[in-house]
Design a protein around this motif. Sequence first.
Motif, PDB file in Angstrom:
ATOM      1  N   MET A 221       0.845  -1.199   0.000  1.00 53.59           N
ATOM      2  CA  MET A 221       0.000   0.000   0.000  1.00 53.59           C
ATOM      3  C   MET A 221       0.882   1.252   0.000  1.00 53.59           C
ATOM      4  N   THR A 222       0.427   2.312  -0.661  1.00 53.84           N
ATOM      5  CA  THR A 222       1.175   3.553  -0.775  1.00 53.84           C
ATOM      6  C   THR A 222       1.466   4.169   0.594  1.00 53.84           C
ATOM      7  N   ASP A 223       2.670   4.722   0.738  1.00 54.79           N
ATOM      8  CA  ASP A 223       3.075   5.394   1.967  1.00 54.79           C
ATOM      9  C   ASP A 223       2.929   6.906   1.776  1.00 54.79           C
ATOM     10  N   PRO A 224       1.931   7.545   2.413  1.00 54.35           N
ATOM     11  CA  PRO A 224       1.715   8.983   2.226  1.00 54.35           C
ATOM     12  C   PRO A 224       2.931   9.843   2.576  1.00 54.35           C
ATOM     13  N   LEU A 225       3.673   9.475   3.627  1.00 50.02           N
ATOM     14  CA  LEU A 225       4.848  10.255   4.001  1.00 50.02           C
ATOM     15  C   LEU A 225       5.885  10.258   2.882  1.00 50.02           C
ATOM     16  N   SER A 226       6.140   9.100   2.323  1.00 46.87           N
ATOM     17  CA  SER A 226       7.118   9.006   1.243  1.00 46.87           C
ATOM     18  C   SER A 226       6.673   9.818   0.038  1.00 46.87           C
ATOM     19  N   GLU A 227       5.381   9.789  -0.252  1.00 45.95           N
ATOM     20  CA  GLU A 227       4.872  10.549  -1.403  1.00 45.95           C
ATOM     21  C   GLU A 227       5.047  12.045  -1.202  1.00 45.95           C
ATOM     22  N   ILE A 228       4.779  12.531   0.014  1.00 44.98           N
ATOM     23  CA  ILE A 228       4.928  13.959   0.279  1.00 44.98           C
ATOM     24  C   ILE A 228       6.387  14.381   0.180  1.00 44.98           C
ATOM     25  N   ILE A 229       7.299  13.579   0.739  1.00 45.55           N
ATOM     26  CA  ILE A 229       8.720  13.910   0.650  1.00 45.55           C
ATOM     27  C   ILE A 229       9.175  13.911  -0.804  1.00 45.55           C
ATOM     28  N   THR A 230       8.670  12.963  -1.592  1.00 44.77           N
ATOM     29  CA  THR A 230       9.034  12.908  -3.007  1.00 44.77           C
ATOM     30  C   THR A 230       8.581  14.166  -3.737  1.00 44.77           C
ATOM     31  N   LEU A 231       7.368  14.629  -3.446  1.00 46.47           N
ATOM     32  CA  LEU A 231       6.869  15.844  -4.096  1.00 46.47           C
ATOM     33  C   LEU A 231       7.606  17.094  -3.613  1.00 46.47           C
ATOM     34  N   LEU A 232       8.048  17.099  -2.357  1.00 45.32           N
ATOM     35  CA  LEU A 232       8.773  18.262  -1.828  1.00 45.32           C
ATOM     36  C   LEU A 232      10.129  18.430  -2.507  1.00 45.32           C
ATOM     37  N   ARG A 233      10.749  17.329  -2.911  1.00 43.60           N
ATOM     38  CA  ARG A 233      12.045  17.325  -3.581  1.00 43.60           C
ATOM     39  C   ARG A 233      13.096  18.145  -2.816  1.00 43.60           C
ATOM     40  N   PRO A 234      13.553  17.662  -1.655  1.00 45.02           N
ATOM     41  CA  PRO A 234      14.578  18.386  -0.901  1.00 45.02           C
ATOM     42  C   PRO A 234      15.920  18.362  -1.625  1.00 45.02           C
ATOM     43  N   ARG A 235      16.691  19.431  -1.471  1.00 43.43           N
ATOM     44  CA  ARG A 235      17.994  19.529  -2.146  1.00 43.43           C
ATOM     45  C   ARG A 235      18.867  20.556  -1.429  1.00 43.43           C
ATOM     46  N   ALA A 236      20.072  20.753  -1.940  1.00 46.14           N
ATOM     47  CA  ALA A 236      20.994  21.816  -1.542  1.00 46.14           C
ATOM     48  C   ALA A 236      21.175  21.945  -0.031  1.00 46.14           C
ATOM     49  N   VAL A 237      21.892  21.011   0.540  1.00 41.78           N
ATOM     50  CA  VAL A 237      22.108  21.014   1.981  1.00 41.78           C
ATOM     51  C   VAL A 237      23.279  21.918   2.366  1.00 41.78           C
ATOM     52  N   PHE A 238      23.091  22.663   3.446  1.00 40.17           N
ATOM     53  CA  PHE A 238      24.183  23.416   4.063  1.00 40.17           C
ATOM     54  C   PHE A 238      24.189  23.069   5.542  1.00 40.17           C
ATOM     55  N   SER A 239      25.351  22.802   6.104  1.00 38.24           N
ATOM     56  CA  SER A 239      25.421  22.479   7.525  1.00 38.24           C
ATOM     57  C   SER A 239      26.629  23.154   8.162  1.00 38.24           C
ATOM     58  N   LYS A 240      26.576  23.321   9.478  1.00 35.20           N
ATOM     59  CA  LYS A 240      27.671  23.946  10.224  1.00 35.20           C
ATOM     60  C   LYS A 240      27.657  23.417  11.653  1.00 35.20           C
ATOM     61  N   ARG A 241      28.802  23.476  12.281  1.00 32.08           N
ATOM     62  CA  ARG A 241      28.895  23.124  13.697  1.00 32.08           C
ATOM     63  C   ARG A 241      28.709  24.394  14.521  1.00 32.08           C
ATOM     64  N   ILE A 242      27.935  24.272  15.585  1.00 32.51           N
ATOM     65  CA  ILE A 242      27.599  25.400  16.443  1.00 32.51           C
ATOM     66  C   ILE A 242      27.901  25.002  17.879  1.00 32.51           C
ATOM     67  N   SER A 243      28.469  25.919  18.650  1.00 29.95           N
ATOM     68  CA  SER A 243      28.700  25.636  20.063  1.00 29.95           C
ATOM     69  C   SER A 243      28.374  26.873  20.886  1.00 29.95           C
ATOM     70  N   GLY A 244      28.061  26.655  22.157  1.00 30.57           N
ATOM     71  CA  GLY A 244      27.749  27.758  23.070  1.00 30.57           C
ATOM     72  C   GLY A 244      28.372  27.494  24.425  1.00 30.57           C
ATOM     73  N   ALA A 245      28.805  28.562  25.082  1.00 30.19           N
ATOM     74  CA  ALA A 245      29.415  28.424  26.407  1.00 30.19           C
ATOM     75  C   ALA A 245      29.121  29.665  27.235  1.00 30.19           C
ATOM     76  N   GLY A 246      28.977  29.489  28.536  1.00 27.57           N
ATOM     77  CA  GLY A 246      28.729  30.621  29.434  1.00 27.57           C
ATOM     78  C   GLY A 246      27.342  31.200  29.244  1.00 27.57           C
ATOM     79  N   ARG A 247      27.251  32.515  29.226  1.00 24.73           N
ATOM     80  CA  ARG A 247      25.973  33.216  29.053  1.00 24.73           C
ATOM     81  C   ARG A 247      25.814  33.558  27.568  1.00 24.73           C
ATOM     82  N   TRP A 248      24.880  32.911  26.908  1.00 18.95           N
ATOM     83  CA  TRP A 248      24.732  33.146  25.476  1.00 18.95           C
ATOM     84  C   TRP A 248      23.287  32.924  25.035  1.00 18.95           C
ATOM     85  N   GLY A 249      22.956  33.524  23.903  1.00 19.94           N
ATOM     86  CA  GLY A 249      21.631  33.357  23.323  1.00 19.94           C
ATOM     87  C   GLY A 249      21.575  34.022  21.961  1.00 19.94           C
TER      88      GLY A 249
END
Length: 300
Positions: A1-29
Motif C-alpha cells: 500500500m502507498t506510503d503517504p509520508l514518502s509521497e509527500i517527501i518525493t513531491l517536496l524534492r529536498p535539495r541543496a544542503v548546508f550544515s555547520k557546527r555550532i557551540s555555546g558556552a557561558g551566558r549566550w543566546g
Amino acid sequence: MTDPLSEIITLLRPRAVFSKRISGAGRWGVRYSAFDQPSFAAVLEGSCRLAVDGERAVTLEKGDFVLLPATPGFTMSGFRPITPERIDPKLVPSPTGEVRHGTRGGRPDVRLLGGYFAFESPEYAVLVSQLPALIHVRGVERLSTLVQLVGEESLERRAGRELVLTRLVEVLLIEALRSTPGDDTPPGLLRGLADARLSPALRQMHEKVSRSWTVAQLAKTAALSRSAFFERFTRTVGVPPMEYLLGWRMAIAKDLLRRDDFSLTEIAERVGYGSASNFSTAFSKHVGKPPSRYARELRG
C-alpha cells in the motif's frame, strides 16, 4: 500500500544542503528571524534551550534531533538569562568553521550540528502545512548517524555529492517524521496516520487518488459511520476528507504540470477527473488560474 509520508517527501524534492557546527558556552543566546526554509539540528554534546515561535520551549540534550519544516523565528540559548543576539539567517555569510556563541575558547556547554536545505517544489508550503511546526526526537541513533553523514557529505566536494545529499536528506526527513509520536502532534497527516481507524482511509486516498471517492466509501474503509468518520477525520487531520483529497490531487497535478511531459487529459485522469475541462475548472477554482497558465508561469 502507498506510503503517504514518502509521497509527500518525493513531491517536496529536498535539495541543496548546508550544515555547520555550532557551540555555546557561558551566558549566550541567539534570536533567529523566520527563515521559511526547512532546517535541522542534532545535539552532539551538552544541552541548551530552544524556543520556537508558537511552540512550547524545549530543552535539547545530547542525541536529540530537531526538524523545523518551515523554520519560523526561534531563540536558542544557554540556561542563564540574557538578551539574545539577533541574527537574520538570510543575511549572514556562510561560516567556514565552527560558530561559537558566548564565551570564546575552552570546552563548550553544548555543541550541535545545524543546517538547512531547500524544497524544490514551488508548492512546498501547502505540503509542509500537513507537518508539525516543530519535530523534536530524542534517542533515535539512526537519526544521529544520518545527520553525521549529511554533515560529512556537505563539507566535501566528491563526485555525486548533490545526489548523495538529496537521498540522505530524503531518508533523514522520513526517519524524523516516522520517529515522531503521531498522537502528540497537532492536527495533520502524522496525527491521521497514527489513528488506527483513519490511517487505512488516508492510505487508500493516496494509493487510489484517481478513484471517485465519497465520504461514505472512505468511512467504510475506516469501519466508521459516515458522520463519525467525517468528524474524526476533520478533527484529527485538520480539514474535511474531501478537502484533504482535493489538496492532494492538486499537489500531484502541479507536479505533473511542472514536468511538461503529460497532456491535460492524462493529468486529469491521473488525479480523478473524467475530462480535461472538468479538471481545468477544478484547478482554476483551487489555484486561482487555469493549469495551462500555471504551467507556463512555472516553467518561465
